[in-house]
Scaffold this motif. Structure first.
Motif, short mmCIF file in Angstrom:
data_model
loop_
_atom_site.label_atom_id
_atom_site.label_comp_id
_atom_site.label_asym_id
_atom_site.label_seq_id
_atom_site.Cartn_x
_atom_site.Cartn_y
_atom_site.Cartn_z
N GLU A 269 5.74 -4.45 8.27
CA GLU A 269 6.42 -4.46 6.98
C GLU A 269 5.57 -5.09 5.89
O GLU A 269 5.56 -4.62 4.74
CB GLU A 269 7.75 -5.22 7.11
N PHE A 270 4.84 -6.16 6.24
CA PHE A 270 3.97 -6.76 5.24
C PHE A 270 2.78 -5.85 4.94
O PHE A 270 2.39 -5.69 3.77
CB PHE A 270 3.46 -8.13 5.69
N LEU A 271 2.21 -5.25 5.97
CA LEU A 271 1.07 -4.36 5.75
C LEU A 271 1.46 -3.16 4.90
O LEU A 271 0.64 -2.65 4.12
CB LEU A 271 0.50 -3.93 7.10
N ARG A 272 2.72 -2.71 5.04
CA ARG A 272 3.18 -1.60 4.22
C ARG A 272 3.26 -2.03 2.75
O ARG A 272 2.83 -1.29 1.85
CB ARG A 272 4.54 -1.12 4.72
N LEU A 273 3.80 -3.23 2.50
CA LEU A 273 3.85 -3.72 1.13
C LEU A 273 2.45 -3.94 0.58
O LEU A 273 2.16 -3.60 -0.57
CB LEU A 273 4.65 -5.02 1.08
N ASP A 274 1.59 -4.49 1.40
CA ASP A 274 0.21 -4.74 0.98
C ASP A 274 -0.48 -3.44 0.56
O ASP A 274 -1.23 -3.41 -0.42
CB ASP A 274 -0.55 -5.40 2.13
N ALA A 275 -0.21 -2.36 1.31
CA ALA A 275 -0.84 -1.08 0.98
C ALA A 275 -0.30 -0.51 -0.33
O ALA A 275 -1.02 0.23 -1.04
CB ALA A 275 -0.61 -0.09 2.12
N LEU A 276 0.95 -0.81 -0.67
CA LEU A 276 1.52 -0.30 -1.91
C LEU A 276 1.07 -1.08 -3.14
O LEU A 276 1.09 -0.55 -4.26
CB LEU A 276 3.06 -0.34 -1.81
N LEU A 277 0.69 -2.33 -2.93
CA LEU A 277 0.22 -3.14 -4.05
C LEU A 277 -1.25 -2.85 -4.31
O LEU A 277 -2.07 -2.87 -3.39
CB LEU A 277 0.39 -4.63 -3.74
N ASP A 278 -1.59 -2.62 -5.57
CA ASP A 278 -3.01 -2.47 -5.90
C ASP A 278 -3.62 -3.86 -6.07
O ASP A 278 -2.93 -4.89 -5.96
CB ASP A 278 -3.21 -1.61 -7.14
N ALA A 279 -4.91 -3.93 -6.34
CA ALA A 279 -5.59 -5.22 -6.46
C ALA A 279 -4.97 -6.09 -7.55
O ALA A 279 -4.73 -7.29 -7.33
CB ALA A 279 -7.08 -5.01 -6.70
N PRO A 280 -4.66 -5.54 -8.75
CA PRO A 280 -4.01 -6.38 -9.76
C PRO A 280 -2.63 -6.88 -9.31
O PRO A 280 -2.24 -7.99 -9.63
CB PRO A 280 -3.89 -5.47 -10.99
#
Length: 391
Positions: A269-280
């Motif tokens: 679940e965290f990795l999914r959110l991490d993938a949706l967030l861009d660097a900014p």
């Protein structure tokens, strides 16, 4: 204690304000708190005359003496931008611009009115002159005292220990349920001198666990079974992240903060959110890791910290209280800031805080005393209901 018309001494003791005065006092207390906050934020100098009438007993001539004292305060209220506040306990607070003679003239008359009579014991000073913003914490503490202690919460009903079977049932119930109605956002605001008021910095996202527990397992207490409580914490972390990791949700997020167990950072679940967030997006997200894990599981904590830092997140250490400040080497933990919860006992502990004001967030700052103590300690970031961010 003498009075201007020679009416005799005033007996001392608590003043029982009537209902009308209490209502006005509550309104004035909020207004005075706002004025103090703005004076500190804008570095706006003010003189304050605080009359501690709550130490007087006016049951016999209360209205008469209050009229005399209000007349004595008139010089202090002549300048423009002067204000008089009546607190819930009967105290009066006059606030005036600095540099004038008016407040000092009023103080001289007040000193005569409140002078002790012969052989009369004086229970501390009955009036005091303060300066804003220097004495903001002292004035906020007086407002806090005038408001009185918050009602003691009712003790929760006795709950049974949390069992593995109940955890399994809870996991099943949470697996597909929407928790959107249990999502809560709490603003973290910066309160800087000269900034004119609280400035929103990010929003802390979390699940309302008391409400969720009352709905799903009202008769059980997970905290009574620590190893199950840790597993439940990770379950709730995953469900929180699942709620947030929807593309439409991510697009609507501004800067946000998440308090997560270290092991949660390796969950899908965290990795999914991490993938949706861009660097900014990652750069404006604050991840708070439990301070207890830095002691109990330092390798897991270090792995989660290094992973989060490599991905570009900001990191915070979520403290349960000031006690761990003495045993955790903050400078060597590799985090950007601390989350320190407010409690009425905090001022007495004099915790050793990091030197940078941007490195501490005072959470639970729901009362004036919390903000006053934070200002004295050099803290500029606050989370709490008392702050009302200006957009």
């Amino acid at each position: 204690m003498s009075t201007r018309d020679g009416a005799g001494p005033m007996a001392r003791g608590p003043v029982p304000p009537d209902l009308t005065a209490r209502r006005q006092g509550a309104s004035d207390a909020l207004a005075l708190t706002q004025l103090v906050r703005e004076a500190v934020a804008a570095e706006l100098p003010r003189q304050v005359l605080h009359l501690r009438l709550s130490r007087l007993n006016g049951q016999v001539r209360h209205d008469h003496h209050r009229r005399l004292l209000r007349e004595a305060l008139e010089p202090a209220l002549r300048p423009v931008r002067s204000r008089l506040f009546q607190l819930p306990n009967g105290d009066l607070v006059a606030v005036a611009p600095p540099g004038g003679r008016h407040l000092r003239e009023a103080e001289a008359v007040i000193a005569l009115l409140l002078a002790p009579g012969e052989g009369e014991a004086v229970p501390g000073a009955l009036h005091v002159v303060l300066e804003l913003p220097r004495d903001a914490a002292a004035l906020l503490a007086a407002v806090e005292e005038a408001i009185g202690p918050a009602p003691a919460p009712r003790p929760p009903p006795a709950a049974a220990p949390f069992s593995p079977a109940e955890l399994a049932a809870l996991e099943q119930a949470l697996r597909g349920a929407s928790l959107a109605r249990f999502l809560r956002r709490r603003p973290v605001c910066r309160l800087l001198r000269g900034a004119g008021g609280p400035v929103p910095v990010w929003e802390e996202w979390g699940l309302a666990w008391p409400e969720l527990r009352a709905t799903l397992c009202p008769g059980a207490d997970p905290a009574a079974t620590p190893f199950l409580a840790r597993r439940l914490r990770r379950l709730l972390d995953r469900r929180l992240l699942a709620e947030l990791a929807r593309p439409e949700e991510v697009r609507g997020h501004g800067p946000m903060g998440l308090s997560l167990a270290a092991a949660t950072l390796g969950e899908p679940e965290f990795l999914r959110l991490d993938a949706l967030l861009d660097a900014p997006g990652r750069a404006i997200t604050v991840l708070a890791l439990p301070a207890e894990e830095a002691l109990a599981a330092p390798e897991d904590f270090a792995f989660a910290r290094d992973f989060a830092r490599a991905r570009g997140y900001r990191l915070a250490l979520d403290l349960p209280g000031p006690g761990l400040l003495e045993v955790l080497p903050f400078g060597r933990l590799g985090v950007d800031m601390l989350r320190l919860p407010w409690s009425p006992d905090l001022p007495a502990t004099t915790p050793r805080l990091p030197p940078g004001p941007e490195q501490v967030v005072l959470t639970g700052a729901d009362r004036a005393a919390a903000i006053g103590w934070g200002w004295e300690a050099g803290i500029t970031l606050f989370e709490g209901r008392l702050l009302r961010a200006r957009g």
